[in-house]
Design an enzyme around this catalytic site. Structure first.
Site, PDB file in Angstrom:
ATOM      1  N   GLN A   1      -2.004  -3.973   6.889  1.00 27.97           N
ATOM      2  CA  GLN A   1      -2.585  -4.912   5.946  1.00 27.97           C
ATOM      3  C   GLN A   1      -1.880  -6.266   5.936  1.00 27.97           C
ATOM      4  O   GLN A   1      -2.510  -7.285   5.666  1.00 27.97           O
ATOM      5  CB  GLN A   1      -2.556  -4.305   4.533  1.00 27.97           C
ATOM      6  CG  GLN A   1      -3.388  -5.062   3.513  1.00 27.97           C
ATOM      7  CD  GLN A   1      -3.319  -4.414   2.147  1.00 27.97           C
ATOM      8  OE1 GLN A   1      -2.253  -3.993   1.698  1.00 27.97           O
ATOM      9  NE2 GLN A   1      -4.442  -4.330   1.478  1.00 27.97           N
TER      10      GLN A   1
ATOM     11  N   ASP B   1      10.310   4.942   2.275  1.00 26.05           N
ATOM     12  CA  ASP B   1       9.412   6.023   2.662  1.00 26.05           C
ATOM     13  C   ASP B   1       8.336   5.515   3.609  1.00 26.05           C
ATOM     14  O   ASP B   1       7.701   4.480   3.353  1.00 26.05           O
ATOM     15  CB  ASP B   1       8.754   6.617   1.415  1.00 26.05           C
ATOM     16  CG  ASP B   1       7.798   7.750   1.767  1.00 26.05           C
ATOM     17  OD1 ASP B   1       8.276   8.883   1.949  1.00 26.05           O
ATOM     18  OD2 ASP B   1       6.579   7.496   1.870  1.00 26.05           O
TER      19      ASP B   1
ATOM     20  N   TYR C   1       1.152   6.256   9.564  1.00 26.59           N
ATOM     21  CA  TYR C   1       0.847   4.947   8.991  1.00 26.59           C
ATOM     22  C   TYR C   1       0.702   3.917  10.111  1.00 26.59           C
ATOM     23  O   TYR C   1       1.633   3.679  10.886  1.00 26.59           O
ATOM     24  CB  TYR C   1       1.942   4.498   8.024  1.00 26.59           C
ATOM     25  CG  TYR C   1       2.112   5.384   6.799  1.00 26.59           C
ATOM     26  CD1 TYR C   1       1.155   6.320   6.424  1.00 26.59           C
ATOM     27  CD2 TYR C   1       3.250   5.289   6.014  1.00 26.59           C
ATOM     28  CE1 TYR C   1       1.316   7.125   5.309  1.00 26.59           C
ATOM     29  CE2 TYR C   1       3.428   6.090   4.890  1.00 26.59           C
ATOM     30  CZ  TYR C   1       2.453   7.012   4.548  1.00 26.59           C
ATOM     31  OH  TYR C   1       2.628   7.802   3.439  1.00 26.59           O
TER      32      TYR C   1
ATOM     33  N   GLN D   1       5.814  15.226  -2.444  1.00 28.33           N
ATOM     34  CA  GLN D   1       5.330  13.858  -2.611  1.00 28.33           C
ATOM     35  C   GLN D   1       3.832  13.894  -2.940  1.00 28.33           C
ATOM     36  O   GLN D   1       2.999  13.978  -2.048  1.00 28.33           O
ATOM     37  CB  GLN D   1       5.569  13.018  -1.358  1.00 28.33           C
ATOM     38  CG  GLN D   1       5.190  11.564  -1.570  1.00 28.33           C
ATOM     39  CD  GLN D   1       5.518  10.674  -0.397  1.00 28.33           C
ATOM     40  OE1 GLN D   1       4.697   9.887   0.054  1.00 28.33           O
ATOM     41  NE2 GLN D   1       6.730  10.775   0.125  1.00 28.33           N
TER      42      GLN D   1
ATOM     43  N   SER E   1       1.463   6.045  -5.276  1.00 28.01           N
ATOM     44  CA  SER E   1       0.378   5.422  -6.027  1.00 28.01           C
ATOM     45  C   SER E   1       0.627   5.376  -7.533  1.00 28.01           C
ATOM     46  O   SER E   1      -0.269   5.671  -8.324  1.00 28.01           O
ATOM     47  CB  SER E   1      -0.946   6.146  -5.738  1.00 28.01           C
ATOM     48  OG  SER E   1      -2.050   5.351  -6.099  1.00 28.01           O
ATOM     49  N   PRO E   2       1.824   4.977  -7.985  1.00 32.39           N
ATOM     50  CA  PRO E   2       2.087   4.936  -9.429  1.00 32.39           C
ATOM     51  C   PRO E   2       1.261   3.884 -10.166  1.00 32.39           C
ATOM     52  O   PRO E   2       1.084   3.991 -11.380  1.00 32.39           O
ATOM     53  CB  PRO E   2       3.586   4.621  -9.505  1.00 32.39           C
ATOM     54  CG  PRO E   2       3.886   3.900  -8.229  1.00 32.39           C
ATOM     55  CD  PRO E   2       3.005   4.554  -7.205  1.00 32.39           C
TER      56      PRO E   2
ATOM     57  N   ALA F   1      -1.912   3.236  -9.137  1.00 34.33           N
ATOM     58  CA  ALA F   1      -3.293   3.544  -8.746  1.00 34.33           C
ATOM     59  C   ALA F   1      -3.850   2.488  -7.787  1.00 34.33           C
ATOM     60  O   ALA F   1      -4.903   1.900  -8.026  1.00 34.33           O
ATOM     61  CB  ALA F   1      -4.183   3.687  -9.982  1.00 34.33           C
TER      62      ALA F   1
ATOM     63  N   LYS G   1      -5.569  -6.383 -12.603  1.00 33.68           N
ATOM     64  CA  LYS G   1      -6.192  -7.535 -11.938  1.00 33.68           C
ATOM     65  C   LYS G   1      -7.664  -7.321 -11.614  1.00 33.68           C
ATOM     66  O   LYS G   1      -8.377  -8.277 -11.289  1.00 33.68           O
ATOM     67  CB  LYS G   1      -5.423  -7.896 -10.672  1.00 33.68           C
ATOM     68  CG  LYS G   1      -5.471  -6.850  -9.560  1.00 33.68           C
ATOM     69  CD  LYS G   1      -4.623  -7.304  -8.384  1.00 33.68           C
ATOM     70  CE  LYS G   1      -4.525  -6.258  -7.296  1.00 33.68           C
ATOM     71  NZ  LYS G   1      -3.653  -6.691  -6.191  1.00 33.68           N
TER      72      LYS G   1
ATOM     73  N   GLN H   1       5.903  -8.955  -5.786  1.00 34.13           N
ATOM     74  CA  GLN H   1       5.395  -7.665  -6.261  1.00 34.13           C
ATOM     75  C   GLN H   1       6.507  -6.615  -6.261  1.00 34.13           C
ATOM     76  O   GLN H   1       6.567  -5.775  -7.159  1.00 34.13           O
ATOM     77  CB  GLN H   1       4.235  -7.203  -5.383  1.00 34.13           C
ATOM     78  CG  GLN H   1       2.999  -8.092  -5.463  1.00 34.13           C
ATOM     79  CD  GLN H   1       1.943  -7.700  -4.440  1.00 34.13           C
ATOM     80  OE1 GLN H   1       2.267  -7.191  -3.367  1.00 34.13           O
ATOM     81  NE2 GLN H   1       0.689  -7.963  -4.761  1.00 34.13           N
TER      82      GLN H   1
END
Length: 337
Positions: free
Chosen positions: A27, A49, A54, A177, A206-207, A209, A216, A291
């Site tokens: 990305q 991690d 990936y 996990q 994904s804490p 989501a 946002k 972030q």
């Protein structure tokens, strides 16, 4: 940065871990990825991690380059094995002895290290005897290529049997996990009690989501340009389950709770995850260094009981709690040719 033990093991990790699932090698460009890792280190994050799958191994390579020159003893590097890599042929996935022993060597090479701190079974393999899988992991540990073993998205009965075998083989199975956040709590009824009993800690992904809990995304409006919900490399697919107006409206109602607590929306979400005593770390991802800093400041935050109650009252109608949502991936579905 808050430091916690991973489960009941002696391994200490940062409560905020940095993960590169949907970012490195995919990305975001490498320069931005390197900047995010540098910021993570500056924020005191020591736990990183990744997984061989990936970006089809590219994420491991990017992370290896980003951590080059860092004191290895001061880092905890986690990776995983199961999903298809390379051309995705019949032995390019799963938890067979062949795939595990070949995959660990590839991961070590790409990460530029001689050992992995935590080597994780990325999913349960329904086509390989669990004894074969655990014996292969035992060999990886005894060869010094991994120090601890973990699993990811396994069901409680699978975790319990793996733990039994690990005890017989005298290797440390210390973590699971799973996905876990304010909206997705499927581990709470069964997985968390099982792991707490066995001394296994959760390293949750994904804490926030996939970014929905940052607030946002607004109900009735198109996602912001350049956000994960517009990413055609996988991000949009993963975030899709949350992009419903009923969910987004509830998320917006969390904003005054975050404001009263002196937290950003993202910090509130990450801090909420870390209140669970069975959670050892929350994995954050980022496409920008700011972030990373925002999320990292959730470490050490303690949410009062009244804040937790207010959160539950807001999101309860849209929370998923069904433990059956932790599903075994059928390996036959992974074949590409």
């Amino acid at each position: 940065m808050e430091i916690r033990n991973l489960g009941s093991s002696g391994l200490k990790i940062s409560a905020i871990a940095y993960g590169n699932w949907l970012t490195h090698g995919s990305q975001v460009e490498e320069e931005a990825a390197l900047a995010c890792v540098r910021r993570a280190l500056d924020e005191g994050i020591t736990t990183f991690d990744t997984a061989d799958v990936y970006a089809n191994t590219r994420a491991e390579s990017v992370l290896g380059r980003a951590l080059k020159g860092e004191r290895r003893e001061g880092l905890e590097i986690f990776t995983k094995v199961f999903w298809p890599t390379g051309p995705g042929r019949h032995n390019d996935h799963g938890l067979s002895r062949k795939h595990i022993l070949e995959s660990i060597n590839g991961s070590l090479h790409r990460l530029g290290t001689d050992h992995i701190d935590l080597y994780q079974a990325h999913r349960y393999d329904d086509e390989t005897p669990l004894e074969e899988t655990m014996e292969a992991f035992a060999d990886v540990v005894r060869q010094g290529k991994a120090l601890y073993i973990g699993v990811s998205e396994w069901r409680p009965e699978q975790i319990r049997e793996a733990h039994r075998l690990a005890r017989e083989l005298r290797i440390p199975l210390v973590s699971n996990q799973p996905q876990y956040n304010l909206l997705w709590r499927v581990i709470e009824p069964e997985v968390v009690p099982t792991c707490a009993e066995l001394g296994i800690g959760q390293v949750v992904f994904s804490p926030i989501a996939q970014g929905v809990l940052t607030g946002k995304y607004l109900p009735g409006e198109q996602p912001p340009e350049g956000s994960r919900a517009t990413d055609d490399k996988g991000g949009a697919t993963m975030i899709g389950r949350w992009m419903r107006d009923d969910v987004l409206e509830r998320v917006q109602r969390l904003r005054p709770i975050a404001d009263d607590a002196g937290l950003t929306m993202a910090q509130l979400a990450v801090a909420w995850v870390l209140q669970n005593p069975n959670v050892s770390a929350a994995i954050i991802g980022a496409s920008r260094p700011d972030q990373v800093s925002d999320n990292a400041r959730a470490a050490g935050v303690r949410l009062d009981a009244d804040v937790l109650k207010a959160i539950d009252e807001v999101v309860d109608p849209v929370v998923e709690r069904d433990p059956s949502k932790t599903q075994t991936v059928r390996r036959a579905q992974l074949m590409k040719g």
